[in-house]
Enzyme design. Structure first.
Site, PDB file in Angstrom:
ATOM      1  N   LYS A   1      53.502  49.021  75.985  1.00  0.00           N
ATOM      2  CA  LYS A   1      54.839  48.858  75.396  1.00  0.00           C
ATOM      3  C   LYS A   1      55.863  49.803  76.007  1.00  0.00           C
ATOM      4  O   LYS A   1      55.521  50.932  76.367  1.00  0.00           O
ATOM      5  CB  LYS A   1      54.777  49.117  73.887  1.00  0.00           C
ATOM      6  CG  LYS A   1      54.231  47.951  73.105  1.00  0.00           C
ATOM      7  CD  LYS A   1      54.418  48.193  71.615  1.00  0.00           C
ATOM      8  CE  LYS A   1      53.970  46.984  70.818  1.00  0.00           C
ATOM      9  NZ  LYS A   1      54.017  47.255  69.382  1.00  0.00           N
TER      10      LYS A   1
ATOM     11  N   HIS B   1      55.829  48.760  57.114  1.00  0.00           N
ATOM     12  CA  HIS B   1      54.997  49.951  57.328  1.00  0.00           C
ATOM     13  C   HIS B   1      54.965  50.821  56.067  1.00  0.00           C
ATOM     14  O   HIS B   1      53.918  51.361  55.703  1.00  0.00           O
ATOM     15  CB  HIS B   1      55.557  50.796  58.481  1.00  0.00           C
ATOM     16  CG  HIS B   1      55.489  50.142  59.826  1.00  0.00           C
ATOM     17  ND1 HIS B   1      56.599  49.940  60.608  1.00  0.00           N
ATOM     18  CD2 HIS B   1      54.438  49.649  60.532  1.00  0.00           C
ATOM     19  CE1 HIS B   1      56.240  49.361  61.745  1.00  0.00           C
ATOM     20  NE2 HIS B   1      54.946  49.165  61.732  1.00  0.00           N
TER      21      HIS B   1
ATOM     22  N   ARG C   1      49.214  41.625  58.304  1.00  0.00           N
ATOM     23  CA  ARG C   1      50.289  40.768  57.784  1.00  0.00           C
ATOM     24  C   ARG C   1      49.851  39.324  57.702  1.00  0.00           C
ATOM     25  O   ARG C   1      50.178  38.604  56.796  1.00  0.00           O
ATOM     26  CB  ARG C   1      51.528  40.876  58.687  1.00  0.00           C
ATOM     27  CG  ARG C   1      52.233  42.209  58.607  1.00  0.00           C
ATOM     28  CD  ARG C   1      53.168  42.384  59.759  1.00  0.00           C
ATOM     29  NE  ARG C   1      52.423  42.383  61.021  1.00  0.00           N
ATOM     30  CZ  ARG C   1      52.962  42.379  62.213  1.00  0.00           C
ATOM     31  NH1 ARG C   1      54.267  42.341  62.337  1.00  0.00           N
ATOM     32  NH2 ARG C   1      52.216  42.401  63.304  1.00  0.00           N
TER      33      ARG C   1
ATOM     34  N   SER D   1      58.759  45.480  64.220  1.00  0.00           N
ATOM     35  CA  SER D   1      59.801  46.363  64.761  1.00  0.00           C
ATOM     36  C   SER D   1      60.708  45.589  65.721  1.00  0.00           C
ATOM     37  O   SER D   1      61.927  45.748  65.708  1.00  0.00           O
ATOM     38  CB  SER D   1      59.160  47.556  65.463  1.00  0.00           C
ATOM     39  OG  SER D   1      58.345  48.250  64.554  1.00  0.00           O
TER      40      SER D   1
END
Ligand code: COA
Length: 158
Positions: free
Chosen positions: A41, A17, A90, A128
Site C-alpha cells: 500500500k 475500526h 465486515r 479507509s
C-alpha cells in the site's frame, strides 16, 4: 492482564475500526492499536500522523494505547506481552484475506491467537479508501469517521 493488539493501516481510522476497538475492550484489559504497514500500500498519512490522529480520537478511552511499527506485528506482540491480535470482519469477502494473514502470523508465532469481531451492519461498507474517495468528491462523511479525521483530511487536501 490480558493484552491484545489491534493492528492495521488506519489510513485513516474510521468508525468501523472504532466499533471493533470498543468490542475488543470488552474482552481484553488493554488494547494496543498498532499502526503497521502493508508493503503493498501507498499511504496518504505518515505513521506519525496516523498515530497522532488515533491518539487524539481515543484520548478518553481508558485501556487503549497507540503505537506504530515498521516490523512484524507478531514481533511487537511478543515484545509487549500481548497474547492476541484483534481483527474485524465486515463481510465474507474479508475472510480469505484474514485467513491468509492469520496463517502467516501463526507460522511466525503459534503462541499468539487471532481474535475476530464482526463489525456492526452499518459499518460493513466503510473502508479507509471509500472514506477518502467520498471526501474528495465533497460527500459528507461525518457519519463514517470521527470529526478529527475530517480535519486531517482537509489539511492534507490543501
Ligand atoms: N471498518 C472499516 N474498515 C475496515 C475495517 C473495519 N472494521 N477493517 C478493515 N477495514 C478496511 C481498512 O480501512 C482498509 O481499507 P483500505 O484498503 O481502503 O485502506 C482495509 O479494510 C484493510 O485494512 P487493514 O485491516 O488495515 O489491513 P491492511 O492490509 O491495510 O494492513 C496490516 C494489514 C498492516 C495489519 C498487515 O499488513 C501487517 O501486519 N503488516 C505488518 C507486517 C507483518 O506483520 N506481516 C505479517 C502478516 S501478513
Amino acid at each position: 492482564m490480558k493484552i491484545a493488539i489491534y493492528p492495521g493501516s488506519f489510513d485513516p481510522i474510521t468508525n468501523g475500526h472504532l466499533d471493533i476497538l470498543k468490542r475488543a475492550l470488552k474482552v481484553f484489559d488493554k488494547v494496543v492499536v498498532l499502526v503497521a504497514n502493508n508493503v503493498n500500500k501507498k499511504y496518504t498519512f505518515s505513521d506519525v500522523e496516523r498515530v497522532e490522529m488515533i491518539k487524539t480520537i481515543t484520548k478518553d478511552m481508558p485501556n487503549v494505547e497507540v503505537e506504530s511499527t515498521n516490523g512484524l506485528v507478531v514481533d511487537y506482540a511478543r515484545k509487549i506481552g500481548a497474547t492476541a491480535l484483534v481483527r474485524g470482519l465486515r463481510a465474507v469477502s474479508d475472510f480469505e484475506y484474514e485467513l491468509q494473514m492469520a496463517t502467516t502470523n501463526e507460522f511466525i508465532d503459534p503462541t499468539i491467537d487471532m481474535v475476530f469481531f464482526m463489525t456492526h451492519l452499518d459499518n460493513t461498507f466503510i473502508s479507509s479508501s471509500t472514506v477518502k474517495e467520498l471526501f474528495m468528491q465533497g460527500i459528507d462523511i461525518s457519519k463514517l469517521v470521527p470529526l478529527e479525521v475530517i480535519e486531517y483530511l482537509k489539511r492534507k487536501s490543501k
